[in-house]
Design an enzyme around this catalytic site. Structure first.
Site, PDB file in Angstrom:
ATOM      1  N   ALA A  13      50.229  28.210 -36.764  1.00  0.00           N
ATOM      2  CA  ALA A  13      50.783  27.477 -37.917  1.00  0.00           C
ATOM      3  C   ALA A  13      52.040  28.162 -38.438  1.00  0.00           C
ATOM      4  CB  ALA A  13      49.722  27.372 -39.020  1.00  0.00           C
ATOM      5  N   VAL A  14      52.056  29.487 -38.428  1.00  0.00           N
ATOM      6  CA  VAL A  14      53.238  30.229 -38.896  1.00  0.00           C
ATOM      7  C   VAL A  14      54.425  29.914 -37.987  1.00  0.00           C
ATOM      8  CG1 VAL A  14      54.238  32.560 -39.074  1.00  0.00           C
ATOM      9  CG2 VAL A  14      51.973  32.098 -40.058  1.00  0.00           C
ATOM     10  N   ASP A  40      34.331  39.397 -43.562  1.00  0.00           N
ATOM     11  CA  ASP A  40      33.473  39.942 -44.619  1.00  0.00           C
ATOM     12  C   ASP A  40      33.458  39.123 -45.919  1.00  0.00           C
ATOM     13  OD1 ASP A  40      33.104  41.989 -42.809  1.00  0.00           O
ATOM     14  OD2 ASP A  40      34.564  43.318 -43.762  1.00  0.00           O
ATOM     15  N   ARG A  47       5.735  37.682 -35.768  1.00  0.00           N
ATOM     16  CA  ARG A  47       6.402  38.953 -36.044  1.00  0.00           C
ATOM     17  C   ARG A  47       7.342  38.825 -37.241  1.00  0.00           C
ATOM     18  NH1 ARG A  47       7.936  40.253 -29.754  1.00  0.00           N
ATOM     19  NH2 ARG A  47       6.090  41.502 -29.295  1.00  0.00           N
ATOM     20  N   MET A  95      26.971  42.183 -40.495  1.00  0.00           N
ATOM     21  CA  MET A  95      28.175  42.901 -40.905  1.00  0.00           C
ATOM     22  C   MET A  95      28.581  42.553 -42.340  1.00  0.00           C
ATOM     23  SD  MET A  95      30.840  43.081 -37.775  1.00  0.00           S
ATOM     24  CE  MET A  95      30.754  44.412 -36.576  1.00  0.00           C
ATOM     25  N   GLY A  96      29.698  43.099 -42.772  1.00  0.00           N
ATOM     26  CA  GLY A  96      30.208  42.803 -44.109  1.00  0.00           C
ATOM     27  C   GLY A  96      30.767  44.020 -44.815  1.00  0.00           C
TER      28      GLY A  96
HETATM   29  O1  F6P Z   1      35.894  44.116 -41.592  1.00  0.00           O
HETATM   30  C1  F6P Z   1      35.312  43.484 -40.506  1.00  0.00           C
HETATM   31  C2  F6P Z   1      34.238  44.342 -39.880  1.00  0.00           C
HETATM   32  O2  F6P Z   1      33.671  43.638 -38.804  1.00  0.00           O
HETATM   33  C3  F6P Z   1      33.142  44.821 -40.840  1.00  0.00           C
HETATM   34  O3  F6P Z   1      32.184  43.839 -41.098  1.00  0.00           O
HETATM   35  C4  F6P Z   1      32.609  46.033 -40.117  1.00  0.00           C
HETATM   36  O4  F6P Z   1      32.080  46.959 -41.037  1.00  0.00           O
HETATM   37  C5  F6P Z   1      33.830  46.593 -39.443  1.00  0.00           C
HETATM   38  O5  F6P Z   1      34.795  45.539 -39.386  1.00  0.00           O
HETATM   39  C6  F6P Z   1      33.609  47.129 -38.058  1.00  0.00           C
HETATM   40  O6  F6P Z   1      34.770  47.740 -37.640  1.00  0.00           O
HETATM   41  P1  F6P Z   1      35.088  48.125 -36.127  1.00  0.00           P
HETATM   42  O7  F6P Z   1      35.362  46.849 -35.374  1.00  0.00           O
HETATM   43  O8  F6P Z   1      36.287  48.990 -36.209  1.00  0.00           O
HETATM   44  O9  F6P Z   1      33.870  48.799 -35.583  1.00  0.00           O
END
Ligand code: F6P
Length: 321
Positions: A22-23, A127, A162, A169-170
């Site tokens: 888009a840019v 995140d 189970r 992640m986050g």
């Molecule tokens: O910021 C995105 C992210 O995937 C986070 O959720 C995670 O903590 C981090 O990057 C992982 O970083 P890397 O890819 O450097 O292991």
């Protein structure tokens, strides 16, 4: 403006390619050449710039990752690194820079704009921790990947009666965990923003067992007060009814084709970023606020982690019964 550059930095996120496309195409529309910088701030300092033509961004809209590649870079954080970057930008005749990335990348963008170089940020991170925008590029795709994983894990959890502990992640933000738990029907969630004790997780799992559930899911954010492995160890000394299994979703969450939502968000943000930099704005980030695409000061975007809407915790609690 006649010539600008675009780069992706920090962790990649699905939709970054749609934003680059888009840019470039908005640049074409406005008569602006767009250079692509490879590998984030490393490429910015090393002069790794190439003109992006329409053909080069053709067929990338649906691709995850970033065609420009990305990197995490320490040198750029120093004044010497920033001077090096500014020298390169001037050498190449670049008049403005668009940085697509997360908090660290936007902090770098702010540093450049403070030194007088026109810079605009686009929030790209799975995140959803970037303040001031409803959503960042890649969040929706990552969330859908998490839901797909939760659905699959519940199938096998139910078959064996189970409980699964699932780490998502986050970084220091619990958005993916909280949304994943509500939309994936988890029994309990642990995020960095709220204190939850391991005993409470054990009680929630046991409660699900006693009420006759055939499965139980605990979603644990990677930035939670305790590690998912600690939790597993803690639970091994308790009898919550279910046998326990652990899954860390990891970088699976970062890849994949962007959803319709992320393609639209990235496209709108890419278009807006070129329009505003061409109109003379700098030191700002493009942000989705409600239905509007706005700009907010980069300082506001990085000042704090985007707060979670507290009402979701309450919802997660009573919907998990
Ligand atoms: O910021 C995105 C992210 O995937 C986070 O959720 C995670 O903590 C981090 O990057 C992982 O970083 P890397 O890819 O450097 O292991």
């Amino acid at each position: 403006m006649k010539r600008i550059a675009v780069m992706t930095s920090g962790g990649d996120s699905p939709g970054m390619n749609a934003a680059i496309r888009a840019v470039v195409r908005t640049g074409m529309e406005l008569g602006i050449e767009v250079f692509g910088i490879r590998q984030g701030y490393s490429g910015l300092m090393n002069g790794d710039y190439n003109l992006l033509t329409s053909v080069e961004v053709s067929g990338i809209l649906q691709r995850g990752g970033t065609i420009l590649q990305t990197a995490r870079n320490e040198e750029f954080k120093t004044p010497a690194g920033q001077k090096k970057a500014l020298r390169r930008l001037n050498e190449k005749g670049i008049e403005g820079l668009i940085v697509i990335g997360g908090n660290g990348s936007l902090t770098g963008a702010l540093a450049l704009s403070k030194q007088g170089f026109p810079t605009v940020g686009i929030p790209g991170s799975i995140d959803n921790d970037i303040n001031g925008t409803d959503m960042s590029i890649g969040v929706d795709t990552a969330l859908n990947t998490i839901l797909d994983a939760l659905d699959r894990l519940r199938d096998t959890a139910t078959s064996h009666q189970r409980a699964f502990l699932i780490e998502v992640m986050g970084r220091n933000c619990g958005y993916l965990a909280l949304m994943g738990s509500i939309l994936g029907g988890a029994e309990v969630v642990v995020t960095p923003e709220r204190e939850v004790k391991m005993e409470e997780v054990a009680a929630a799992l046991e409660d699900a067992y006693v009420r006759g559930k055939t499965h139980a899911i605990a979603v644990i954010a990677e930035g939670a007060p305790f590690k998912v492995t600690q939790l597993q160890e803690f639970l091994s000394g308790k009898n919550v009814g279910f046998e326990i299994r652990l899954t860390i979703l990891g970088h699976i969450q970062r890849g994949g084709s962007p959803t319709a939502f992320d393609r639209l968000l990235a496209t709108r943000m890419g278009v807006k970023s070129v329009r505003v930099i061409n109109a003379g704005e700098s030191g700002v980030m493009v942000a989705q606020v409600g239905r509007e695409m706005k700009t907010i000061p980069l300082q506001e975007a990085i000042d704090q982690i985007r707060p979670i809407n507290e009402s979701y915790y309450e919802m997660a609690r009573f919907l998990s019964r």
